[in-house]
Scaffold this motif. Structure first.
Motif, mmCIF file in Angstrom:
data_model
loop_
_atom_site.group_PDB
_atom_site.id
_atom_site.type_symbol
_atom_site.label_atom_id
_atom_site.label_comp_id
_atom_site.label_asym_id
_atom_site.label_seq_id
_atom_site.Cartn_x
_atom_site.Cartn_y
_atom_site.Cartn_z
ATOM 1 N N ALA A 88 3.669 34.430 70.433
ATOM 2 C CA ALA A 88 3.485 33.920 69.070
ATOM 3 C C ALA A 88 2.633 34.882 68.242
ATOM 4 N N LYS A 89 1.571 35.398 68.826
ATOM 5 C CA LYS A 89 0.717 36.348 68.110
ATOM 6 C C LYS A 89 1.520 37.565 67.663
ATOM 7 N N TYR A 117 -6.652 30.399 70.180
ATOM 8 C CA TYR A 117 -5.888 31.192 69.216
ATOM 9 C C TYR A 117 -6.587 31.190 67.865
ATOM 10 N N MET A 118 -7.045 30.032 67.433
ATOM 11 C CA MET A 118 -7.715 29.941 66.142
ATOM 12 C C MET A 118 -8.974 30.803 66.110
ATOM 13 N N LYS A 119 -9.756 30.744 67.177
ATOM 14 C CA LYS A 119 -10.994 31.518 67.234
ATOM 15 C C LYS A 119 -10.713 33.017 67.274
ATOM 16 N N GLY A 120 -9.705 33.382 68.061
ATOM 17 C CA GLY A 120 -9.436 34.805 68.244
ATOM 18 C C GLY A 120 -8.641 35.458 67.139
ATOM 19 N N LEU A 135 -8.498 34.466 63.694
ATOM 20 C CA LEU A 135 -8.926 34.322 62.303
ATOM 21 C C LEU A 135 -9.080 35.669 61.615
ATOM 22 N N ALA A 136 -9.759 36.598 62.264
ATOM 23 C CA ALA A 136 -9.972 37.919 61.656
ATOM 24 C C ALA A 136 -8.634 38.609 61.394
ATOM 25 N N ASN A 137 -7.698 38.497 62.346
ATOM 26 C CA ASN A 137 -6.389 39.118 62.160
ATOM 27 C C ASN A 137 -5.618 38.478 61.015
ATOM 28 N N LEU A 138 -5.687 37.169 60.904
ATOM 29 C CA LEU A 138 -5.002 36.487 59.805
ATOM 30 C C LEU A 138 -5.567 36.935 58.465
ATOM 31 N N LEU A 139 -6.869 37.060 58.392
ATOM 32 C CA LEU A 139 -7.494 37.524 57.148
ATOM 33 C C LEU A 139 -7.101 38.965 56.849
ATOM 34 N N ASP A 140 -7.125 39.824 57.875
ATOM 35 C CA ASP A 140 -6.754 41.233 57.687
ATOM 36 C C ASP A 140 -5.318 41.362 57.194
ATOM 37 N N GLN A 141 -4.436 40.470 57.686
ATOM 38 C CA GLN A 141 -3.024 40.535 57.317
ATOM 39 C C GLN A 141 -2.694 39.683 56.084
ATOM 40 N N ASP A 142 -3.711 39.060 55.519
ATOM 41 C CA ASP A 142 -3.535 38.238 54.313
ATOM 42 C C ASP A 142 -2.568 37.078 54.570
ATOM 43 N N ILE A 143 -2.749 36.411 55.724
ATOM 44 C CA ILE A 143 -1.870 35.312 56.137
ATOM 45 C C ILE A 143 -2.607 33.978 55.997
ATOM 46 N N ARG A 144 -1.997 33.068 55.274
ATOM 47 C CA ARG A 144 -2.542 31.720 55.110
ATOM 48 C C ARG A 144 -2.017 30.812 56.213
ATOM 49 N N LEU A 145 -2.891 29.983 56.769
ATOM 50 C CA LEU A 145 -2.493 29.032 57.801
ATOM 51 C C LEU A 145 -2.381 27.629 57.218
ATOM 52 N N LEU A 146 -1.287 26.942 57.551
ATOM 53 C CA LEU A 146 -1.101 25.539 57.196
ATOM 54 C C LEU A 146 -0.602 24.780 58.418
ATOM 55 N N VAL A 147 -0.828 23.481 58.442
ATOM 56 C CA VAL A 147 -0.340 22.622 59.515
ATOM 57 C C VAL A 147 0.676 21.650 58.940
ATOM 58 N N SER A 168 -11.103 23.169 64.480
ATOM 59 C CA SER A 168 -10.752 24.582 64.522
ATOM 60 C C SER A 168 -9.689 24.923 63.484
ATOM 61 N N LEU A 169 -8.664 24.094 63.402
ATOM 62 C CA LEU A 169 -7.593 24.315 62.435
ATOM 63 C C LEU A 169 -8.110 24.218 61.003
ATOM 64 N N ALA A 170 -8.920 23.202 60.729
ATOM 65 C CA ALA A 170 -9.454 23.021 59.383
ATOM 66 C C ALA A 170 -10.287 24.225 58.963
ATOM 67 N N HIS A 171 -11.062 24.768 59.894
ATOM 68 C CA HIS A 171 -11.896 25.941 59.599
ATOM 69 C C HIS A 171 -11.021 27.132 59.213
ATOM 70 N N VAL A 172 -9.977 27.398 59.998
ATOM 71 C CA VAL A 172 -9.112 28.555 59.717
ATOM 72 C C VAL A 172 -8.309 28.329 58.441
ATOM 73 N N MET A 173 -7.844 27.110 58.210
ATOM 74 C CA MET A 173 -7.103 26.840 56.972
ATOM 75 C C MET A 173 -7.974 27.067 55.742
ATOM 76 N N ALA A 174 -9.233 26.645 55.821
ATOM 77 C CA ALA A 174 -10.141 26.843 54.689
ATOM 78 C C ALA A 174 -10.422 28.330 54.461
ATOM 79 N N LYS A 175 -10.631 29.067 55.553
ATOM 80 C CA LYS A 175 -10.953 30.492 55.446
ATOM 81 C C LYS A 175 -9.777 31.325 54.942
#
Length: 245
Positions: free
Chosen positions: A43-44, A85-88, A90-102, A116-123
């Protein structure tokens, strides 16, 4: 393979039914947990490659409502891997300009997973290059019923006239509100069914089925699926030339 893809025809929204983790592990004499770990690594890699290829929306069928019937230890592991996955990532999602939604019943998820999901979605809320949707605790039928109830309540309250209800109004009540319907739905492991996935949104999606088990579905497999999609003529129920998107 990537060189043969027409960047102008890369589907805006790709949805994936990630199937085959258990069988992948069984064939190797490994535990199902190892299959899920391998599936997480896949998935990554697919998220990164989809972003590189210009896919704007990627939806991964991560955990269905029916999956709760699996053994408790397997369910617990799936959510442990999700939190990892969320912890590891987050930095990659930000670097790639990827927004997470559920997509799905968020409140029905385990507490730690929700945190964990709420934290990454907010960031990642400001990210715009690609939206990564994780379908979690998701059911296509439940999503349709949920939208129907919301619209019925609006009609009962007098804020919506039944005559004005159309597809756009209905789509606005779905988990995917504001996103385009999937252009391409990929299912791995040789299964040929939707499994209660994006039932309303899949009305005009193209389907791509492969015998490859999810942990073996690499970047080349994704590119093969996209190339197959680009060879098709999408008429959306019409005749003649391909409809411009």
């Amino acid at each position: 393979m990537a060189e043969s893809l027409d960047t102008a025809l890369v589907p805006a929204h790709v949805a994936v039914i990630m199937d085959g983790n258990g069988r992948w592990a069984q064939r190797r004499g490994l535990s199902r947990s190892e299959g899920h770990r391998a599936g997480t690594r896949t998935a990554k890699a697919i998220v990164t490659r989809a972003r590189e290829l210009g896919v704007r929306h990627l939806t991964l069928y991560t955990f269905s409502r029916e999956n709760w019937s699996r053994p408790k230890d397997e369910v617990a592991l799936i959510f442990d891997l999700l939190v990892e996955y969320m912890k590891g990532e987050l930095a990659n999602l930000l670097d790639q300009d990827i927004r997470l939604l559920v997509l799905g019943d968020f409140d029905g998820l385990p507490f730690v997973a929700r945190q964990s999901l709420a934290h990454v979605m907010a960031k990642t809320a400001h990210c715009r290059a690609m939206t990564l949707n994780l379908a979690l605790n998701y059911s296509g039928r439940e999503e349709i019923l949920r939208a129907s109830r919301a619209l019925a309540q609006k009609c009962a309250a007098g804020t919506l006239e039944p005559e004005s209800l159309d597809e756009a109004a209905f789509a606005a009540e779905l988990y995917t509100a504001g996103q385009p319907d999937p252009d391409l739905i990929i299912r791995t492991s040789g299964e040929l069914r939707l499994s209660n996935y994006l039932l309303f949104q899949a009305a005009y999606a193209e389907f791509y089925f492969t015998d490859t088990l999810w942990p073996d579905f690499d970047a080349a497999e994704l590119e093969r699926a996209l190339a197959d999609y680009q060879r098709r003529q999408r008429r959306f129920g019409k005749t003649g030339e391909q409809v411009a998107e």
